[in-house]
Structure formats: structure tokens, C-alpha cells
Design a protein around this motif. Sequence first.
Motif, short mmCIF file in Angstrom:
data_model
loop_
_atom_site.label_atom_id
_atom_site.label_comp_id
_atom_site.label_asym_id
_atom_site.label_seq_id
_atom_site.Cartn_x
_atom_site.Cartn_y
_atom_site.Cartn_z
N UNK A 38 0.90 -5.54 0.43
CA UNK A 38 1.74 -5.07 1.52
C UNK A 38 2.91 -4.22 1.03
N UNK A 39 3.19 -4.23 -0.26
CA UNK A 39 4.26 -3.40 -0.83
C UNK A 39 3.81 -1.96 -1.03
N UNK A 40 2.52 -1.69 -0.90
CA UNK A 40 2.03 -0.32 -1.05
C UNK A 40 2.65 0.56 0.04
N UNK A 41 3.12 1.72 -0.38
CA UNK A 41 3.72 2.67 0.57
C UNK A 41 2.70 3.72 1.04
N UNK A 42 1.56 3.81 0.36
CA UNK A 42 0.59 4.85 0.66
C UNK A 42 -0.56 4.40 1.55
N UNK A 107 2.68 -0.19 -7.02
CA UNK A 107 3.02 1.17 -7.45
C UNK A 107 1.81 1.86 -8.07
N UNK A 108 1.00 1.11 -8.81
CA UNK A 108 -0.21 1.68 -9.39
C UNK A 108 -1.20 2.04 -8.27
N UNK A 109 -1.31 1.21 -7.27
CA UNK A 109 -2.17 1.52 -6.12
C UNK A 109 -1.72 2.84 -5.49
N UNK A 110 -0.42 2.97 -5.24
CA UNK A 110 0.10 4.21 -4.65
C UNK A 110 -0.15 5.41 -5.54
N UNK A 111 0.00 5.22 -6.83
CA UNK A 111 -0.24 6.32 -7.77
C UNK A 111 -1.70 6.78 -7.71
N UNK A 112 -2.62 5.83 -7.69
CA UNK A 112 -4.05 6.17 -7.64
C UNK A 112 -4.38 6.85 -6.31
N UNK A 113 -3.82 6.36 -5.21
CA UNK A 113 -4.06 6.99 -3.90
C UNK A 113 -3.58 8.44 -3.92
N UNK A 122 -13.94 12.49 -4.88
CA UNK A 122 -14.64 11.49 -4.08
C UNK A 122 -14.37 10.08 -4.57
N UNK A 123 -14.03 9.95 -5.84
CA UNK A 123 -13.81 8.63 -6.44
C UNK A 123 -12.68 8.74 -7.45
N UNK A 124 -11.81 7.75 -7.45
CA UNK A 124 -10.70 7.73 -8.41
C UNK A 124 -10.49 6.29 -8.84
N UNK A 125 -10.13 6.10 -10.10
CA UNK A 125 -9.99 4.76 -10.67
C UNK A 125 -8.84 4.76 -11.66
N UNK A 126 -8.34 3.58 -11.95
CA UNK A 126 -7.32 3.47 -12.99
C UNK A 126 -7.94 3.12 -14.34
#
Length: 129
Positions: A38-42, A107-113, A122-126
Motif C-alpha cells: 500500500x506504500x507504492x505510489x505508482x 520504492x523498488x516496485x515504483x522504480x520497476x513500474x 512488455x515485461x520488466x523485472x528486478x
Amino acid sequence: MNTIIVTQARVGSSRLPAKVLKKIGDKTILDIHLERLKMSKSADAIILATTNENRSKEIIKIASLHQIRYFLGSQDDVLDRFYQATYRYEPEWIVRVTSDCPLIDPELIDHIIEKAKTSNVDYCSNVII
């Protein structure tokens, strides 16, 4: 909804049954995980995809407490459960995360988004290949 995070949680694991319901202090692993998502901003929404097992009621209760949408689907067909949880929202972007990760980094989720959107992939991963 443009970007949806989907986390899959179930109680029927063979290696460690109900692991997302295990507690760290006074919170379940799933509680901690959802709080961090829920902390994701993206992301525009979070959906918890679970199964039709009896104990899934415990997972649904936790999702509801966190005001997270949930979907109940097949125990055996993970891909169908994932698809069914998202298709009606017609998202442009879907972020798949695993619910047994209480230390997931918003923050990593937002960065990947953002990386996926700006790269028009089409696909992105960390994960580095």
C-alpha cells in the motif's frame, strides 16, 4: 485502473502450509506484506488473488481489513487465477508479487513500474539476467 499489483496468497502450500498466516510479532506475514504494498505510489490498485480453499476465509479477512480487493480462483491453475483476478479491470500494467515476502520494497516496485512505462516494454523485472 492503469497499474494493478497482484499478490497471490494461499493456505495450501505443501512445504509450509499457511505460511502467509504465520505471525511476526502481532502481525501476520500477509499483514506486513499488504501494508508495504500500500506504500507504492505508482500502483492504482492492489488485488489479492487466493484460492477456493476453506481457510482462504482467513486470507480474505486480512485483505478486507486492509481494504484490498480480493479474488477467489482455482487451486490448481495459478495462471487462470491470476488472469481472472485482473481481466475485468483491463489494466495497462500488471505487477506480480509474491505474498510470502513481508519485506517487499515499495520504492523498488515504483522504480520497476516507472522503468517499464518509460521503456515501453512488455515485461520488466528486478532480476538481472
